[in-house]
Write a protein that holds these residues in place. Structure first.
Motif, PDB file in Angstrom:
ATOM      1  N   PHE A 106       0.615   0.509   7.446  1.00  0.00           N
ATOM      2  CA  PHE A 106       0.361   1.674   6.516  1.00  0.00           C
ATOM      3  C   PHE A 106      -0.967   1.960   6.264  1.00  0.00           C
ATOM      4  O   PHE A 106      -1.314   3.010   6.170  1.00  0.00           O
TER       5      PHE A 106
ATOM      6  N   GLY B  35      -3.880  -0.235 -11.767  1.00  0.00           N
ATOM      7  CA  GLY B  35      -4.335   0.735 -10.622  1.00  0.00           C
ATOM      8  C   GLY B  35      -5.405  -0.336 -10.180  1.00  0.00           C
ATOM      9  O   GLY B  35      -5.657  -1.357 -10.354  1.00  0.00           O
TER      10      GLY B  35
ATOM     11  N   ILE C  31       0.912  -1.233  -0.057  1.00  0.00           N
ATOM     12  CA  ILE C  31       0.017  -0.058   0.080  1.00  0.00           C
ATOM     13  C   ILE C  31       1.017   1.278  -0.046  1.00  0.00           C
ATOM     14  O   ILE C  31       0.391   2.161  -0.600  1.00  0.00           O
ATOM     15  N   GLU C  32       2.197   1.087   0.715  1.00  0.00           N
ATOM     16  CA  GLU C  32       3.010   2.174   0.519  1.00  0.00           C
ATOM     17  C   GLU C  32       3.949   2.143  -0.790  1.00  0.00           C
ATOM     18  O   GLU C  32       4.416   1.020  -1.026  1.00  0.00           O
ATOM     19  N   THR C  33       3.775   2.997  -1.743  1.00  0.00           N
ATOM     20  CA  THR C  33       4.434   2.695  -2.949  1.00  0.00           C
ATOM     21  C   THR C  33       6.083   3.030  -2.707  1.00  0.00           C
ATOM     22  O   THR C  33       6.424   3.522  -1.598  1.00  0.00           O
TER      23      THR C  33
ATOM     24  N   ARG D 193       9.093   9.339  -5.142  1.00  0.00           N
ATOM     25  CA  ARG D 193       8.099   8.465  -4.546  1.00  0.00           C
ATOM     26  C   ARG D 193       7.319   8.116  -5.950  1.00  0.00           C
ATOM     27  O   ARG D 193       6.805   8.853  -6.728  1.00  0.00           O
ATOM     28  N   TRP D 194       7.299   6.879  -5.925  1.00  0.00           N
ATOM     29  CA  TRP D 194       6.299   6.344  -7.241  1.00  0.00           C
ATOM     30  C   TRP D 194       5.140   6.450  -7.055  1.00  0.00           C
ATOM     31  O   TRP D 194       4.399   6.774  -5.902  1.00  0.00           O
ATOM     32  N   THR D 195       4.481   6.806  -8.170  1.00  0.00           N
ATOM     33  CA  THR D 195       2.808   7.021  -8.256  1.00  0.00           C
ATOM     34  C   THR D 195       2.393   5.492  -8.285  1.00  0.00           C
ATOM     35  O   THR D 195       3.301   4.550  -8.282  1.00  0.00           O
ATOM     36  N   ARG D 196       1.360   5.197  -8.133  1.00  0.00           N
ATOM     37  CA  ARG D 196       0.752   3.797  -7.970  1.00  0.00           C
ATOM     38  C   ARG D 196       0.906   3.232  -9.409  1.00  0.00           C
ATOM     39  O   ARG D 196       1.310   1.972  -9.566  1.00  0.00           O
TER      40      ARG D 196
ATOM     41  N   GLU E 263      -8.512   4.913  -4.575  1.00  0.00           N
ATOM     42  CA  GLU E 263      -9.030   3.519  -4.651  1.00  0.00           C
ATOM     43  C   GLU E 263      -8.540   2.576  -3.510  1.00  0.00           C
ATOM     44  O   GLU E 263      -8.850   1.501  -3.289  1.00  0.00           O
TER      45      GLU E 263
ATOM     46  N   PHE F  38      -0.519   8.414   1.504  1.00  0.00           N
ATOM     47  CA  PHE F  38      -0.654   8.421  -0.059  1.00  0.00           C
ATOM     48  C   PHE F  38      -0.531   6.967  -0.392  1.00  0.00           C
ATOM     49  O   PHE F  38       0.547   6.340  -0.261  1.00  0.00           O
TER      50      PHE F  38
END
Ligand code: FES
Ligand code: FES
Lengths: 783, 158
Positions: free
Chosen positions: B101, A700, A200-202, A280-283, B45, B39
């Motif tokens: 998280f 996604g 859940i954390e990228t 920080r990566w996006t999803r 989502e 985040f």
């Protein structure tokens, strides 16, 4: 007398739960870096395979707020853990959609992103490969034409001039003769798609080059020391000048093992000394650009005697490792040694190929390849059982590997409780009891699987630990394993507390900082409880010896009469004797002459398995001792299938694993539950879907569905079995990854048991069930 | 375009300069130092960014900061003036999280549920938390903890 354990083996609230539930835990993105912080964004390739003809960054550089624009020409060197085939930014060619081509560091993320859009890249598109079968064709275009020039671990066997990054072979016994002796042979071909970790954390890194030339990195990582080592080598700076700090991590599952995007943040930081640089990566980037689970096409052929005994296996595995094999080559290697499943088989032939493709890079994922190959093995076991008229559980018990029997690479198997695991799962799931749904459209079916897995590590992986006492008799345990959520910190605290006679509230264990905490290879392979646990135990024994020594000298009591309990020292011969640690662990003990004996108590410990040897004969896979031990287990599901829609609901699960000794029994069970549910996602829905050009269509959570709280079975039964590991701390060995492995085959076996349809390509979707039901080519052979 | 937004954050009035397109999550984290909302996806989502706006759980990553003008925004930081809440205590006791998280988002969604429905059934609990993704736990201990809260509230006559 059997020593009674006071802390180890008892349930406890995990050390880090309070900070996590109160929001006090500061993950990397939560740390404050002040107004000097810069942000980084990357430009990704739209093509799966193309030459880079030119990159024009001039428009990006002109944008106000941009501090630096980086491309591959700034960083020509390759990096990687096992096989250096990866660049920080693409050099000359891109090998997957999403591969980073350039990076921009700017005062805000928005500016960095906008600047990326102004970079002009000219590509010449090349033919692309998306399937391992195409990758190994003789006329296939080479994805890494320079494979022969890459730096590589000596135990990997790359095949320059092909797309094969590594080939692991096993040739034990005589497989052809084995098949001749067999009464029944079952063959099949299976396919496992790429799946994604979806922590859940990228991924995130904040990196800073200070003006004195030091690099400090705050990374969401499983591998702080390994990252330090790679950074020091690739930047040519001393290890002491690289510091990796690992704040709490929002999930790892192998995806944050080794090093990936962190090198880009470091590159950005190098270009902007004095500024912390955050990437920080996006999803979406997380799906493309961290790593995925290896895809697999495999062919399994197993031969049995009439009495059910396995005599031969031929297992060919063609792994889709994607555009880089820097880490995935070890998945291929480890499974090459183990792709028999937990069975004794005298004649073994395994080929495990690491095939480059133009798909996203694959590396470690919970299970490290064992989920993928076990699907074929465990499907075969069920098919064989039906063909021969055996109960599938019985057939597994007949073949379950016992202590001392040779594994695939012909080293004796460690002590294990496989049969106990199988029996306990069968009992819990009420194997053999037919169950009917009240709804005539629905049927209830059960499926079973048994599995094993060994930690996949270099032969000389190692751990170390420091323990230091404070004035009040509490301790800090300094280690560099990561708590990924599995409860590592709590386990280490318990081991130290057990040796030192401390209550758990006296122990603090912190997350790694390579400046302060001693070396740990990585938190991967479900091995830290075992490996780092041994180091902590030794560190505690070291501290204990110092304590006993001081008390002996100060009180003239022989050490052999002293023991540690209740946060202090006691004596077997004088019941009233008790010195609390708080009296002396820093100050020492005052003598009758008013002098002092002792000093601050410290302990240190290290651990390395000294019997492992990765240098096997490449033609046979024999002659070495590549794995330390196997953890075995079994799992079963009870599912409800809607015959009209094909929809599956998992009603009940049971899984048992032999973890040697549960340091934290409750947390160990939580690993089974969590791993099962992650496995259930991959069994039922999860799959990275690509178009023919290698673009991912479901990047996604809306389209890449992971299990929610509504999807999980209401009846979950984790079971622990404890047959001690001789070289484990208190007998412990790992099991956290293993818990995913039985799920895919157990579900497919349940579907076959219920409907007769044999699904050989996961996920076992409703659509596949409906489309294939009743079609003879998909129906299972029966006796 | 820049705007000045005034709202109540965890019980105190705040005033902050934001752009029209700025998301509440980014404003909370980067401008107001409130970091419990996480985040996880940025597109609504996963539920990691959940906060309460006038008592309703919302995903702050898809809420524009300008939308909260004059409203009451509560994050995990604001729930604990008197120490951990009953829900948090139950989560702690049950080792409800692993990496943790997702935890702040779960606490917020659970808080909204218990406010509206102090003793929900297990299926009501599951439906209320279905928008919060957790990759680690398999949700079992989260549900166990919430069942305990529900039971306790029932016994207390809530
Ligand atoms: S970050 Fe807001 S829903 Fe995922
Ligand atoms: S505990 Fe890791 S995502 Fe929920």
């Amino acid at each position: 007398m059997k020593e009674e354990l006071k802390v180890v083996g008892h349930n406890a609230v995990r050390l880090d739960i309070l900070e996590k539930v109160t929001g006090a835990a500061e993950y990397t993105d939560d740390l404050a870096f002040g107004p000097n912080l810069l942000h980084m964004a990357v430009l990704s390739s739209p093509h799966a395979h193309a030459k880079i003809l030119s990159i024009d960054t001039s428009e990006a550089e002109k944008l106000p707020g941009v501090h630096a624009v980086l491309t591959g020409k700034d960083f020509p060197e390759k990096f990687g853990l096992y096989l250096k085939d990866k660049s920080i930014f693409a050099v000359d060619r891109v090998r997957q959609v999403g591969e980073q081509v350039a990076g921009v560091v700017a005062s805000t993320y928005e500016i960095a992103r906008n600047a990326c859009k102004r970079i002009k890249v000219e590509y010449e598109v090349l033919p692309e490969i998306h399937d391992p079968y195409d990758s190994i064709k003789e006329d296939a275009i080479l994805i890494h034409p320079d494979l022969g020039n890459y730096e590589i671990e000596p135990w990997l066997d790359a095949q320059p001039g092909t797309n094969i990054a590594h080939l692991r072979k096993i040739r034990k016994g005589d497989v052809e003769k084995g098949f001749e002796e067999a009464d029944v042979i079952v063959e099949g071909e299976y396919h496992i798609p790429h799946v994604a970790h979806t922590c859940i954390e990228t991924h995130i890194s904040v990196s800073k080059f200070s003006m004195d030339g030091r690099l400090t990195m705050w990374n969401s990582t499983q591998s702080p020391h390994t990252q330090r080592n790679i950074m020091a080598h690739s930047l040519g700076i001393p290890h002491k000048n690289v510091r990796v700090i690992a704040p709490p991590i929002g999930g790892g599952f192998g995806g944050k093992a080794g090093i990936s995007m962190e090198v880009m943040a470091a590159a950005g930081a190098k270009a902007c000394p004095g500024h912390p640089v955050k990437l920080r990566w996006t999803r979406e980037e997380e799906f493309y650009n961290s790593s995925q689970r290896t895809g697999l096409r495999n062919k399994v052929k197993m031969g049995f005697k009439k009495n059910g005994k396995l005599v031969a296996i031929k297992h060919q595995m063609f792994w889709d490792v994607g555009a880089s094999a820097e880490y995935g080559s070890n998945v291929v290697n480890a499974t090459g040694f183990s792709a028999t499943g937990p069975y004794y088989i005298p004649n073994v032939y395994i080929d495990s190929y690491a095939c480059y493709t133009n798909n996203p890079i694959c590396s470690a994922y919970r299970g490290f390849g064992y989920s993928e190959f076990s699907f074929g093995i465990e499907s075969t076991m069920d098919r064989a059982a039906k063909k021969m008229g055996f109960d599938p559980v019985e057939l597994r018990k007949i073949n379950a590997i016992k202590e001392g029997e040779g594994v695939a690479y012909d080293v004796p198997m460690n002590p294990n409780g496989l049969i106990e695991c199988i029996d306990k799962v069968a009992k819990e799931i009420e194997w053999g009891k037919e169950e009917k749904s009240d709804d005539p459209n629905k049927i209830i079916a059960k499926g079973f699987a048994s599995v094993w897995k060994a930690p996949a590590m270099p032969a000389n992986e190692s751990s170390s630990a420091f323990i230091k006492f404070s004035e009040d008799g509490s301790i800090n345990v300094l280690v560099s394993g990561m708590d990924l959520g599995q409860g590592f910190l709590t386990a280490m605290a318990k081991i130290a507390a057990e040796v030192l006679g401390l209550t758990l509230d006296k122990v603090r264990v912190e997350l790694p900082d390579t400046d302060r905490n001693p070396y740990e290879w990585q938190t991967v392979a479900s091995h830290v409880t075992w490996s780092c646990g041994n180091a902590v135990k030794r560190a505690a024994i070291d501290a204990k010896n110092k304590i006993l020594d001081i008390v002996q000298r100060a009180h003239f009591i022989d050490k052999s009469q002293l023991y540690l309990e209740d946060n202090g020292v006691k004596c077997t011969t004088q019941e009233s004797f008790f010195i609390p640690y708080s009296d002396f662990v820093i100050t020492g003990i005052q003598t009758e002459h008013n002098t002092w004996i002792g000093g601050p108590i410290l302990g240190s410990g290290m651990f390395m398995p000294e019997y492992t040897n990765a240098m096997v004969n490449p033609e046979t896979g024999l002659g070495g001792h590549p794995m330390v031990h196997y953890t075995v287990g079994a799992g079963a599901v009870k599912i409800e299938i809607d015959k009209e829609t094909g929809r599956i609901k998992v009603l009940k699960m049971a899984e048992a694993f032999d973890l040697g000794k549960a340091i934290n029994p409750d947390l160990a069970k939580d690993q089974i539950v969590g791993g099962f549910v992650q496995g259930m996602g991959t069994a039922l829905w999860e799959e990275c879907i690509f178009d023919e050009k290698g673009k991912m269509l479901n990047d996604g959570f809306t389209d890449y569905k992971i299990p929610t709280i509504l999807d999980v079975p209401r009846d979950m039964n984790p079971i622990l079995v404890e047959v001690p590991q001789p070289d484990g701390p208190y007998g412990a060995r790992g099991h956290s990854e293993h818990t995913m492995i039985p799920v895919m085959p157990a579900v497919a076996n349940a579907v076959a048991n219920g409907l007769g349809v044999r699904i050989t390509d996961v996920p076992v979707t409703a659509e596949k069930i409906v489309m294939r039901m009743g079609k003879p080519e998909f129906m299972e052979e029966k006796k | 375009m820049n705007h000045t937004v005034k709202f109540n954050l965890n019980g105190s009035p705040v005033e902050v300069q934001v752009k029209s397109n700025e998301k509440l999550l980014d404003v909370l984290r980067d401008k107001l130092g409130v970091t419990s909302p996480k985040f996880g996806c940025g597109v609504g989502e996963c539920g990691a960014c959940t906060v309460l706006i006038d008592g309703l759980s919302v995903r702050s990553c898809i809420t524009f900061a300008v939308e909260v003008e004059g409203k009451n925004v509560v994050s995990l930081e604001g729930l604990q003036a008197d120490g951990p809440t009953k829900i948090q205590k139950a989560f702690i006791k049950n080792n409800a999280f692993q990496c943790g998280f997702c935890a702040p988002g779960f606490v917020m969604s659970a808080t909204e549920l218990i406010e509206k429905n102090p003793s929900p059934t297990e299926e009501e609990i599951r439906h209320a938390l279905a928008g919060n993704l957790c990759r680690c736990t398999g949700y079992k201990n989260i549900v166990d903890a919430m069942n305990e809260v529900s039971q306790e509230n029932k016994e207390e006559g809530r």
